[in-house]
Design a protein around this motif. Sequence first.
Motif, PDB file in Angstrom:
ATOM      1  N   LYS A  30      31.745  32.237  37.937  1.00 30.73           N
ATOM      2  CA  LYS A  30      32.335  33.516  37.719  1.00 30.73           C
ATOM      3  C   LYS A  30      33.408  33.563  36.578  1.00 30.73           C
ATOM      4  CE  LYS A  30      35.046  37.454  40.051  1.00 30.73           C
ATOM      5  NZ  LYS A  30      35.349  38.086  41.211  1.00 30.73           N
ATOM      6  N   ALA A  31      33.324  34.327  35.525  1.00 33.71           N
ATOM      7  CA  ALA A  31      34.191  34.256  34.249  1.00 33.71           C
ATOM      8  C   ALA A  31      35.189  35.544  34.410  1.00 33.71           C
ATOM      9  CB  ALA A  31      33.584  34.240  33.125  1.00 33.71           C
ATOM     10  N   THR A  32      36.266  35.457  34.443  1.00 32.88           N
ATOM     11  CA  THR A  32      37.120  36.568  34.401  1.00 32.88           C
ATOM     12  C   THR A  32      38.014  36.524  33.083  1.00 32.88           C
ATOM     13  OG1 THR A  32      37.493  36.545  36.733  1.00 32.88           O
ATOM     14  CG2 THR A  32      39.148  37.581  35.540  1.00 32.88           C
ATOM     15  N   THR A  33      37.979  37.803  32.413  1.00 32.31           N
ATOM     16  CA  THR A  33      38.500  37.881  30.922  1.00 32.31           C
ATOM     17  C   THR A  33      40.026  38.339  31.315  1.00 32.31           C
ATOM     18  OG1 THR A  33      38.122  40.203  30.529  1.00 32.31           O
ATOM     19  CG2 THR A  33      36.389  38.522  30.353  1.00 32.31           C
ATOM     20  N   SER A  34      40.831  38.160  29.917  1.00 30.63           N
ATOM     21  CA  SER A  34      42.146  38.565  30.007  1.00 30.63           C
ATOM     22  C   SER A  34      42.277  40.137  30.523  1.00 30.63           C
ATOM     23  CB  SER A  34      42.956  38.301  28.558  1.00 30.63           C
ATOM     24  OG  SER A  34      41.959  39.022  27.617  1.00 30.63           O
ATOM     25  N   THR A  35      41.226  40.944  30.143  1.00 27.53           N
ATOM     26  CA  THR A  35      41.487  42.136  30.630  1.00 27.53           C
ATOM     27  C   THR A  35      41.089  42.553  31.842  1.00 27.53           C
ATOM     28  OG1 THR A  35      39.405  42.920  29.743  1.00 27.53           O
ATOM     29  CG2 THR A  35      41.287  43.001  28.291  1.00 27.53           C
ATOM     30  N   GLY A  36      40.351  41.727  32.700  1.00 22.37           N
ATOM     31  CA  GLY A  36      40.011  41.875  34.114  1.00 22.37           C
ATOM     32  C   GLY A  36      38.722  41.904  34.297  1.00 22.37           C
ATOM     33  N   LYS A  37      37.732  41.819  33.150  1.00 22.93           N
ATOM     34  CA  LYS A  37      36.522  41.931  33.231  1.00 22.93           C
ATOM     35  C   LYS A  37      35.838  40.764  33.838  1.00 22.93           C
ATOM     36  CE  LYS A  37      35.774  45.085  29.257  1.00 22.93           C
ATOM     37  NZ  LYS A  37      35.495  45.220  27.787  1.00 22.93           N
ATOM     38  N   THR A  38      34.679  40.810  34.565  1.00 24.82           N
ATOM     39  CA  THR A  38      33.960  39.502  35.223  1.00 24.82           C
ATOM     40  C   THR A  38      32.730  39.701  34.918  1.00 24.82           C
ATOM     41  OG1 THR A  38      33.525  40.902  37.325  1.00 24.82           O
ATOM     42  CG2 THR A  38      35.631  39.645  37.036  1.00 24.82           C
ATOM     43  N   LEU A  39      32.160  38.191  34.963  1.00 23.72           N
ATOM     44  CA  LEU A  39      30.587  37.917  34.721  1.00 23.72           C
ATOM     45  C   LEU A  39      30.491  37.085  35.803  1.00 23.72           C
ATOM     46  CD1 LEU A  39      28.007  38.680  33.321  1.00 23.72           C
ATOM     47  CD2 LEU A  39      28.608  36.634  31.813  1.00 23.72           C
ATOM     48  N   GLU A  40      29.395  36.997  36.639  1.00 23.54           N
ATOM     49  CA  GLU A  40      28.968  35.966  37.561  1.00 23.54           C
ATOM     50  C   GLU A  40      27.314  35.862  37.622  1.00 23.54           C
ATOM     51  OE1 GLU A  40      29.869  37.223  41.523  1.00 23.54           O
ATOM     52  OE2 GLU A  40      29.870  39.096  41.040  1.00 23.54           O
ATOM     53  N   ALA A  41      27.240  34.578  38.172  1.00 27.02           N
ATOM     54  CA  ALA A  41      25.646  34.000  38.437  1.00 27.02           C
ATOM     55  C   ALA A  41      25.569  33.208  39.238  1.00 27.02           C
ATOM     56  CB  ALA A  41      24.980  33.707  36.910  1.00 27.02           C
ATOM     57  N   GLY A  42      24.367  33.054  39.982  1.00 24.12           N
ATOM     58  CA  GLY A  42      24.316  31.954  40.936  1.00 24.12           C
ATOM     59  C   GLY A  42      24.683  32.617  42.373  1.00 24.12           C
ATOM     60  N   THR A  43      24.723  31.451  43.388  1.00 21.71           N
ATOM     61  CA  THR A  43      25.050  31.939  44.792  1.00 21.71           C
ATOM     62  C   THR A  43      26.388  31.060  45.262  1.00 21.71           C
ATOM     63  OG1 THR A  43      22.691  32.035  45.136  1.00 21.71           O
ATOM     64  CG2 THR A  43      24.287  31.919  47.005  1.00 21.71           C
ATOM     65  N   SER A  44      27.320  31.917  45.696  1.00 21.86           N
ATOM     66  CA  SER A  44      28.525  31.280  46.032  1.00 21.86           C
ATOM     67  C   SER A  44      28.296  30.444  47.159  1.00 21.86           C
ATOM     68  CB  SER A  44      29.668  32.339  46.381  1.00 21.86           C
ATOM     69  OG  SER A  44      30.857  31.819  46.578  1.00 21.86           O
TER      70      SER A  44
END
Length: 487
Positions: free
Chosen positions: A437-451
Motif C-alpha cells: 500500500k502506497a500513501t502519498t504526501s497528499t493522502g492518496k493511496t494505491l494498494e495491491a495483493g492480500t494483506s
Amino acid sequence: MPRSDQVLYKLPRSSRKLSSTAHSISFRIYLTLNTSLEQPRYPLFEMKTILLSVLLPALASAAVTSGKFTALSFNVAGLPSLFQSNDVNGTKSENAKQLGTYFSKYGYDIINMQEDFNYHAYIYETDNHAYRTATSGGAAIGSGLNTISTHDWVDFTRVKWSRCSDASGSDCLTPKGFTFMRWNPADGVYVDFYNLHADAGTEDEDETARNSNLQQVADYIDTWSTGNAVVVMGDTNSRYTRAKDTAIRVFKSQNSLADPWVELEKDGVYPTTGADALLCDNPSSVQTCETVDKVLYRGSNVATLKAESFVYDGGKFTNTDPKYLGDILSDHNPILVNFTWSLSASLRQSQFSGGPHGTWFNDLPSIPSSLAASVITFSGAERLDAVALELKDGTSFSHGGTGGTKVSLTLDSGEYWTETKLCTGQYNSHTRNFYIKATTSTGKTLEAGTSTDSCQTFTAPDGFAVVGFMGQAEDEIDQLALVYAAY
C-alpha cells in the motif's frame, strides 16, 4: 554545570536507549526550579512530563546518518590437529576457547573466520557476539567459514567453489567457497559482506583453481551486489607480488573494490607483479608486509565507506596458558580494519521486506539526477506480483511477473510517494511479499495483493520520496526495499 538554582535530571537507562540503529542516545534535561522547595517556579512533575513528551519522540525518530564499525578477518587454524598442527603450540580446543574469549573482549562489530572447522564449538562457547552463523560442519563436510557480529543481517548464503585443486594438498577434500550476507549496521544501511577461503598452493593447477575462485566471487558481486556497498574478507591465498595470482586484482578492475592495506600502508601503490614477496612475521609488528589474507571494499550511492585504519592484529591474540605464554594462536595474522560510513544527502533506502528468493534487482545505478515520480503501478491478487514506477523524465522501473490485477496512480505536481505498507506471508515454503500500500504526501493511496498479519510500514525520511526499488523477484515480489531520493 547547572546553576545553583537548577536541578539536573537524567532519564532512566531504559529510556536512554532510544533506537537500535542509534545504539544509544544519552541526554540530560535541565529543569529550572526555584531553590525554595515550597514554591517551585514550575511544578517539577508537570515540567518533566512536558519535556519528555516533546523530546523523546523527536530523538527516537532522529535518523542516524553516519557511523563506524570494526571488521576482523581471521583464519583461526581449525583443521583437525591430526592432519594439520598449523605450527601452533597448545591444544587446538583450548586455543579456540581463548580466541572466543578475545573476540568477546575486543567486541569487534563483525568477525569473519576461515578454517573454523572442528573447534568451532569452543570458539562459540566463550564468545558473546549476539549474531552468529551456524557451522556448516567440520573438515570434509563444511567450508570452515563463519561470521559473528554485533548486528544482524539478511540473505545469508553459502556458495561452493566451482573448481578446486589437490596439486599441493587436499583442497578438494572439504567444500571450500565463500559466504554472502547483507549486513545491517543501522536502519536503511546495508553492506554486502563476503567471506572467502580460496584454493592454496603454487602449482599450476592450484593457481588456475585459485584464480577461478576469486573470479567466481567477482562475478557473483556483479550479479548479487549491483549498486551496493561491498566488503570482501578472507584468506585469498594470493599475493600481489606473485605473478600467477592474477585474479586478486580483478576485484579492483571489475568490481571497483579498494584495498585498505594498499591505500593506508602502501600510499595507494600496489606491489609490483613478479617482485619479491613482502613476507610478514607472525605476529607482525609492521604493516607494510603482505599476507594472503585480504580485506577489500567499496561504498554505494546510498552509503559511503571509508577505511580509517588497517592493522595486522596478531599481537592481541596470543596464548595465555603459562606453558605457552605469548605464543600465537593461529598461523595467520588477523586483519583489523576500522571503517566509517555516511549516508548520502540525496539518496537513501528502506529496510527489506520479504525473503531471499528470486533474482536480485537494484534501481539505484539507473536513477537519473532529476528525480520525481509520476506514475505508480502495482499488480497483485493473492500475493504481490509486480511493482513499477515511472519518473517524470520518462525513466521507468518494473519488477516481478505478469500476473495479478494491475492498478495505477498518477501523482500531481508536488505530490510524492512517502509511505509504504508491506505485508509478508509464506508460499511454497518461501517468504514473499503478499501486499503493498502506497500513501502519498497528499493522502492518496494505491494498494495491491492480500494483506496478512505480518506487516511493516516504511516512511521516507523527511524531504525524501520513493523513486525506485531493490530486492529479489521472479514471477512475484519475494523481497523488496524502497529507494528514496531527496526532493
